[in-house]
Design a protein around this motif. Structure first.
Motif, short mmCIF file in Angstrom:
data_model
loop_
_atom_site.label_atom_id
_atom_site.label_comp_id
_atom_site.label_asym_id
_atom_site.label_seq_id
_atom_site.Cartn_x
_atom_site.Cartn_y
_atom_site.Cartn_z
N VAL A 92 1.09 -2.49 0.00
CA VAL A 92 2.10 -3.49 -0.34
C VAL A 92 3.49 -2.86 -0.28
O VAL A 92 3.72 -1.80 -0.87
N VAL A 93 4.40 -3.51 0.44
CA VAL A 93 5.81 -3.12 0.46
C VAL A 93 6.55 -4.20 -0.33
O VAL A 93 6.79 -5.28 0.19
N PRO A 94 6.92 -3.93 -1.60
CA PRO A 94 7.48 -5.00 -2.45
C PRO A 94 8.82 -5.53 -1.96
O PRO A 94 9.06 -6.73 -1.98
N ALA A 95 9.70 -4.69 -1.53
CA ALA A 95 11.02 -5.13 -1.08
C ALA A 95 11.71 -3.93 -0.42
O ALA A 95 11.35 -2.78 -0.65
N TRP A 96 12.71 -4.24 0.40
CA TRP A 96 13.48 -3.19 1.06
C TRP A 96 14.91 -3.28 0.55
O TRP A 96 15.44 -4.36 0.31
N ARG A 97 15.55 -2.12 0.38
CA ARG A 97 16.83 -2.08 -0.32
C ARG A 97 17.97 -2.78 0.39
O ARG A 97 18.88 -3.32 -0.24
N SER A 98 17.95 -2.80 1.74
CA SER A 98 19.05 -3.41 2.47
C SER A 98 18.57 -3.82 3.86
O SER A 98 18.01 -2.99 4.58
N ILE A 99 18.80 -5.07 4.21
CA ILE A 99 18.35 -5.54 5.52
C ILE A 99 19.17 -4.94 6.66
O ILE A 99 18.81 -5.10 7.82
N THR A 100 20.27 -4.26 6.32
CA THR A 100 21.10 -3.64 7.37
C THR A 100 20.70 -2.21 7.64
O THR A 100 21.21 -1.59 8.58
N GLN A 101 19.81 -1.63 6.84
CA GLN A 101 19.41 -0.23 7.01
C GLN A 101 18.01 -0.14 7.62
O GLN A 101 17.15 -0.98 7.36
N ALA A 102 17.80 0.90 8.42
CA ALA A 102 16.49 1.14 9.01
C ALA A 102 15.60 1.87 8.02
O ALA A 102 16.04 2.82 7.36
N PRO A 103 14.34 1.45 7.85
CA PRO A 103 13.41 2.15 6.95
C PRO A 103 13.12 3.56 7.46
O PRO A 103 13.26 3.84 8.66
N PRO A 104 12.71 4.47 6.59
CA PRO A 104 12.39 5.85 6.99
C PRO A 104 11.27 5.89 8.03
O PRO A 104 10.25 5.22 7.86
N PRO A 105 11.43 6.65 9.10
CA PRO A 105 10.40 6.71 10.15
C PRO A 105 9.04 7.13 9.62
O PRO A 105 8.01 6.63 10.09
N ALA A 106 9.01 8.04 8.66
CA ALA A 106 7.71 8.50 8.14
C ALA A 106 6.95 7.37 7.47
O ALA A 106 5.73 7.26 7.60
N ALA A 107 7.67 6.52 6.75
CA ALA A 107 7.02 5.38 6.10
C ALA A 107 6.50 4.39 7.13
O ALA A 107 5.40 3.83 6.99
N LEU A 108 7.27 4.16 8.20
CA LEU A 108 6.82 3.25 9.25
C LEU A 108 5.57 3.79 9.94
O LEU A 108 4.64 3.03 10.24
N ASP A 109 5.53 5.09 10.18
CA ASP A 109 4.34 5.69 10.79
C ASP A 109 3.12 5.52 9.89
O ASP A 109 2.01 5.22 10.38
N PHE A 129 11.04 -7.01 6.39
CA PHE A 129 11.87 -6.25 7.34
C PHE A 129 11.24 -4.89 7.64
O PHE A 129 11.36 -4.39 8.75
N VAL A 130 10.59 -4.30 6.66
CA VAL A 130 9.92 -3.02 6.89
C VAL A 130 8.72 -3.22 7.81
O VAL A 130 8.49 -2.44 8.75
N LEU A 131 7.94 -4.27 7.56
CA LEU A 131 6.80 -4.56 8.42
C LEU A 131 7.25 -4.86 9.85
O LEU A 131 6.62 -4.42 10.82
N ALA A 132 8.36 -5.61 9.98
CA ALA A 132 8.87 -5.92 11.31
C ALA A 132 9.35 -4.67 12.02
O ALA A 132 9.14 -4.50 13.23
#
Length: 427
Positions: A92-109, A129-132
Motif C-alpha cells: 500500500v502506498v498511502p499518499a505521495w508528498r507532492s505531485i510535482t516531485q518524482a518518487p525515489p527510483p529505489a521505491a519504484l523498483d 502518482f507513485v504507481l503511475a
C-alpha cells in the motif's frame, strides 16, 4: 471496475512463494499526509480477531532514507526498509508528498518487482502518482483525488483516469480517491479477502459505513471545473474562460477552435496535451456540472435547465447527466432536496412564479376564510393552489434516487467515458 484478466500474464498474477497474502506492507515517505498514512495502519495493523476480523501482519516500510517527517512536523521512524516489501502479498502506498516531485527510483523498483511477483499494489489518494511513475497504471483505469485527476491524466496519458469513482479495483492494482475514500478501498480489500461479514465487523469497529459507492446520493460523484494549473499561462486559457462563461449558448468544439485560431485537429491535440481530456468530453462535463448547479439552486424545469446549459434537447441532457452522475436530473434534484439540512432556504422562485405562488393567498383573502376553503378545489384545478407538475416539492416520475433509477433500467451505474473512446455530440 476491472480490466480483462486475460491481458495480464499468468506468471504476473501468481504470487511468489516467499510472499504471503496476509502480509501487508505500507510504504511511507517523508512529507506524506498523516491521515492517509494512518488509514492502512489502522485497518491492517490492529488485531481485531475478537470482533470477527481476520488478522493481517503489517510491515511499515520507509520508502526513502530517514528521518520521515509528516503533517505538523511529526517525525516517524519506520521499523522496516524497502527490503521488507519482498515478503508482502499486498503493498500500500498511502499518499505521495507532492505531485510535482518524482518518487525515489529505489521505491519504484521495489513496487515493480512486487507486482511482477504477484503482489497486489494499492495507491491511496495521491499514491496513484507513485504507481503511475512505476508504470503500473499504464493502460488501466484508475482514480485519485479529483483535484489532481487532470494532472495525473496529462502526465500519464496511457492511464484511464476517472475522478468520479471512490476507488477502482483492477485486479492486482487498486487506487482510491481522496482521504476518506482510502477507508472505503481498505474495507473493500478486507471484503475481497475474507467476505462481507469480516468487512462489516471492521466497519462497525471503525464506525464508518460498510460500503459506499460513488452513485450513492449521500456521496455524489464530484464534478469540478478544475484544470491543471499550467493552463493559466497558456493561450488556450482565454478560450476555456470564454466557454465557461457561455455555457448557456449552443456552441461546439469547432467554435472553440476558431476562437483559438486553430484547426479542429490542432485544437484537439493542444487541449488534450494541456488537460488530459478531449475538448468535447470536457465541454459535456462542464454543461452537466452547470445543470447540476441549476437543479440544486433553482426551480427551473428539466427542459429549461437543458436550454440554459447549452444542450440542444432535454433528451441530450438526460443522457449525459445519467452517464456522468448515475441518475436522471429529476431523481438528482429530488434526492438533493430530500437531504438538504433542515431550515435551509428553498431555491429562489423566478418573479412570475413567485407571483403565481402568492395568488392563492390573494384569492383566499378576497373570498374570506370559509369561501377560500369552499373554493380551494376549484382554485387548485386552475393551477392556483399548487406548484406545477415537475417543480420544486413535487415527486418526480423518474425516481427518487440514483439507485432506484438504476434499478428501473436494470443495470448498475454507467461506466465512465475513458480516453480514446468514441466521442458523442453534445446534443
Amino acid at each position: 471496475m476491472s480490466q480483462d484478466s486475460a491481458a495480464v500474464p499468468d506468471a504476473a498474477r501468481k504470487l511468489a512463494a516467499r510472499r504471503r497474502r496476509e502480509i501487508v506492507a505500507v510504504l511511507l515517505f517523508s512529507g506524506g499526509p498523516i491521515f492517509e498514512s494512518s488509514i492502512p495502519l489502522s485497518v491492517f495493523g490492529i488485531d481485531r480477531q475478537d470482533a470477527g476480523v481476520p488478522r493481517y501482519r503489517l510491515l511499515v516500510c520507509a520508502g526513502e532514507d530517514a528521518p520521515l517527517r509528516t503533517t505538523g512536523g511529526l517525525e516517524l521512524s519506520a521499523p522496516y526498509g524497502l527490503e521488507a516489501i519482498s515478503r508482502a502479498g499486498t503493498v500500500v502506498v498511502p499518499a505521495w508528498r507532492s505531485i510535482t516531485q518524482a518518487p525515489p527510483p529505489a521505491a519504484l523498483d521495489a513496487l515493480r518487482r512486487a507486482h511482477e511477483e504477484g503482489a497486489r499494489i494499492v495507491g491511496l489518494c495521491t499514491g496513484a502518482f507513485v504507481l503511475a511513475a512505476a508504470g503500473l497504471l499504464d493502460g488501466r483505469p484508475a482514480t485519485t483525488h479529483w483535484m489532481y485527476a487532470p494532472t495525473l491524466a496529462k502526465r500519464y496519458p496511457s492511464v484511464h483516469v476517472d475522478p468520479r469513482e471512490l476507488f477502482v479495483d483492477d485486479g492486482d492494482v487498486l487506487t482510491s480517491a481522496g482521504t476518506a475514500a482510502g477507508i472505503d478501498l481498505c474495507l473493500h480489500i478486507v471484503r475481497t479477502d475474507h467476505g462481507a461479514d469480516a468487512a462489516n465487523a471492521l466497519a462497525r469497529r471503525l464506525v464508518v459505513p460498510p460500503r459506499r459507492t460513488a452513485s450513492d446520493m449521500g456521496h455524489q460523484r464530484y464534478l469540478d471545473r478544475s484544470l491543471p494549473e499550467e493552463i493559466g499561462a497558456d493561450p488556450l486559457a482565454e478560450v476555456v474562460a470564454w466557454a465557461l462563461e457561455h455555457l448557456h449558448e449552443q456552441f461546439d468544439v469547432e467554435t472553440l477552435a476558431a476562437r483559438a485560431y486553430m484547426s479542429r485537429r490542432t485544437f484537439d491535440r493542444r487541449f488534450r496535451s494541456l488537460t488530459g481530456s478531449a475538448p468535447l468530453q470536457w465541454l459535456i462535463t462542464q454543461r452537466v456540472l452547470q445543470a447540476q448547479r441549476l437543479l440544486e439552486t433553482s426551480d427551473y424545469s428539466v427542459d429549461e435547465v437543458a436550454g440554459r446549459c447549452g444542450f440542444r434537447s432535454p433528451v441530450a441532457l438526460r443522457g449525459h447527466f445519467r452517464r456522468q452522475l448515475g441518475a436522471s436530473p429529476a431523481a438528482y434534484r429530488a434526492a438533493y432536496r430530500a437531504r438538504r439540512p433542515h431550515g435551509a432556504p428553498e431555491p429562489a422562485l423566478r418573479p412570475e412564479r413567485a407571483d403565481r405562488a402568492e395568488r392563492p393567498e390573494r384569492e383566499r383573502a378576497a373570498l374570506g376564510a370559509s369561501g377560500g376553503e369552499r373554493f380551494a378545489p376549484a382554485l387548485a384545478g386552475h393551477g392556483l393552489a399548487a406548484a406545477e407538475p415537475g417543480e420544486a416539492g413535487k415527486p418526480q416520475p423518474e425516481g427518487y434516487a440514483s439507485r432506484l433509477a438504476e434499478a428501473a433500467v436494470g443495470r448498475g451505474p454507467a461506466r465512465p467515458v475513458l480516453p480514446g473512446q468514441r466521442e458523442r455530440p453534445v446534443g
